[in-house]
Design a protein around this motif. Structure first.
Motif, PDB file in Angstrom:
ATOM      1  N   ASP A   5       0.836  -1.208   0.000  1.00 44.99           N
ATOM      2  CA  ASP A   5       0.000   0.000   0.000  1.00 44.99           C
ATOM      3  C   ASP A   5       0.867   1.254   0.000  1.00 44.99           C
ATOM      4  O   ASP A   5       0.588   2.213  -0.724  1.00 44.99           O
ATOM      5  CB  ASP A   5      -0.922   0.029   1.216  1.00 44.99           C
ATOM      6  N   LYS A   6       1.920   1.260   0.816  1.00 47.35           N
ATOM      7  CA  LYS A   6       2.818   2.411   0.874  1.00 47.35           C
ATOM      8  C   LYS A   6       3.491   2.643  -0.476  1.00 47.35           C
ATOM      9  O   LYS A   6       3.624   3.778  -0.928  1.00 47.35           O
ATOM     10  CB  LYS A   6       3.861   2.208   1.957  1.00 47.35           C
ATOM     11  N   SER A   7       3.895   1.561  -1.115  1.00 43.56           N
ATOM     12  CA  SER A   7       4.538   1.676  -2.420  1.00 43.56           C
ATOM     13  C   SER A   7       3.565   2.221  -3.457  1.00 43.56           C
ATOM     14  O   SER A   7       3.919   3.094  -4.261  1.00 43.56           O
ATOM     15  CB  SER A   7       5.064   0.310  -2.865  1.00 43.56           C
ATOM     16  N   GLU A   8       2.328   1.740  -3.446  1.00 49.56           N
ATOM     17  CA  GLU A   8       1.308   2.205  -4.394  1.00 49.56           C
ATOM     18  C   GLU A   8       0.998   3.677  -4.165  1.00 49.56           C
ATOM     19  O   GLU A   8       0.882   4.451  -5.114  1.00 49.56           O
ATOM     20  CB  GLU A   8       0.043   1.355  -4.262  1.00 49.56           C
ATOM     21  N   MET A  12       1.564   6.750  -6.835  1.00 43.80           N
ATOM     22  CA  MET A  12       0.492   7.650  -7.257  1.00 43.80           C
ATOM     23  C   MET A  12       0.862   9.110  -6.974  1.00 43.80           C
ATOM     24  O   MET A  12       0.602   9.982  -7.799  1.00 43.80           O
ATOM     25  CB  MET A  12      -0.821   7.289  -6.553  1.00 43.80           C
ATOM     26  N   LEU A  13       1.480   9.389  -5.825  1.00 40.33           N
ATOM     27  CA  LEU A  13       1.896  10.753  -5.518  1.00 40.33           C
ATOM     28  C   LEU A  13       2.952  11.229  -6.499  1.00 40.33           C
ATOM     29  O   LEU A  13       2.933  12.385  -6.936  1.00 40.33           O
ATOM     30  CB  LEU A  13       2.403  10.848  -4.076  1.00 40.33           C
TER      31      LEU A  13
END
Length: 81
Positions: A5-8, A12-13
């Protein structure tokens, strides 16, 4: 969030930052805060109104989501039906 989730989120940012740059915008949003007690506050509001940035604005790129039992629920899009 787990590592995936952190990587995704990071991806996206980064993508948002890159697309903002392509559009000639700052990579990150910056905000200006105006004290409503200042004598020029109404002029600032008038300028915002003139450019359509005051009051409720419908933006098709924004959605409303809710949490239910610790789960984030997103509304169905037209493509999901």
């Amino acid at each position: 969030m787990d590592d995936r989730d952190k990587s995704e989120l990071s991806r996206m940012l980064w993508k948002i930052s890159q697309l903002r740059s392509v559009e000639g915008k700052r990579p990150d949003n910056a905000y200006l805060v105006i004290n409503i007690d200042e004598p020029y506050a109404e002029e600032v509001v008038d300028i915002l109104k003139e450019y359509g940035h005051w009051g409720h604005v419908v933006d098709i790129n924004q959605i409303t989501a809710v949490f239910e039992n610790e789960t984030l629920l997103l509304p169905e899009s037209e493509g999901d039906q």
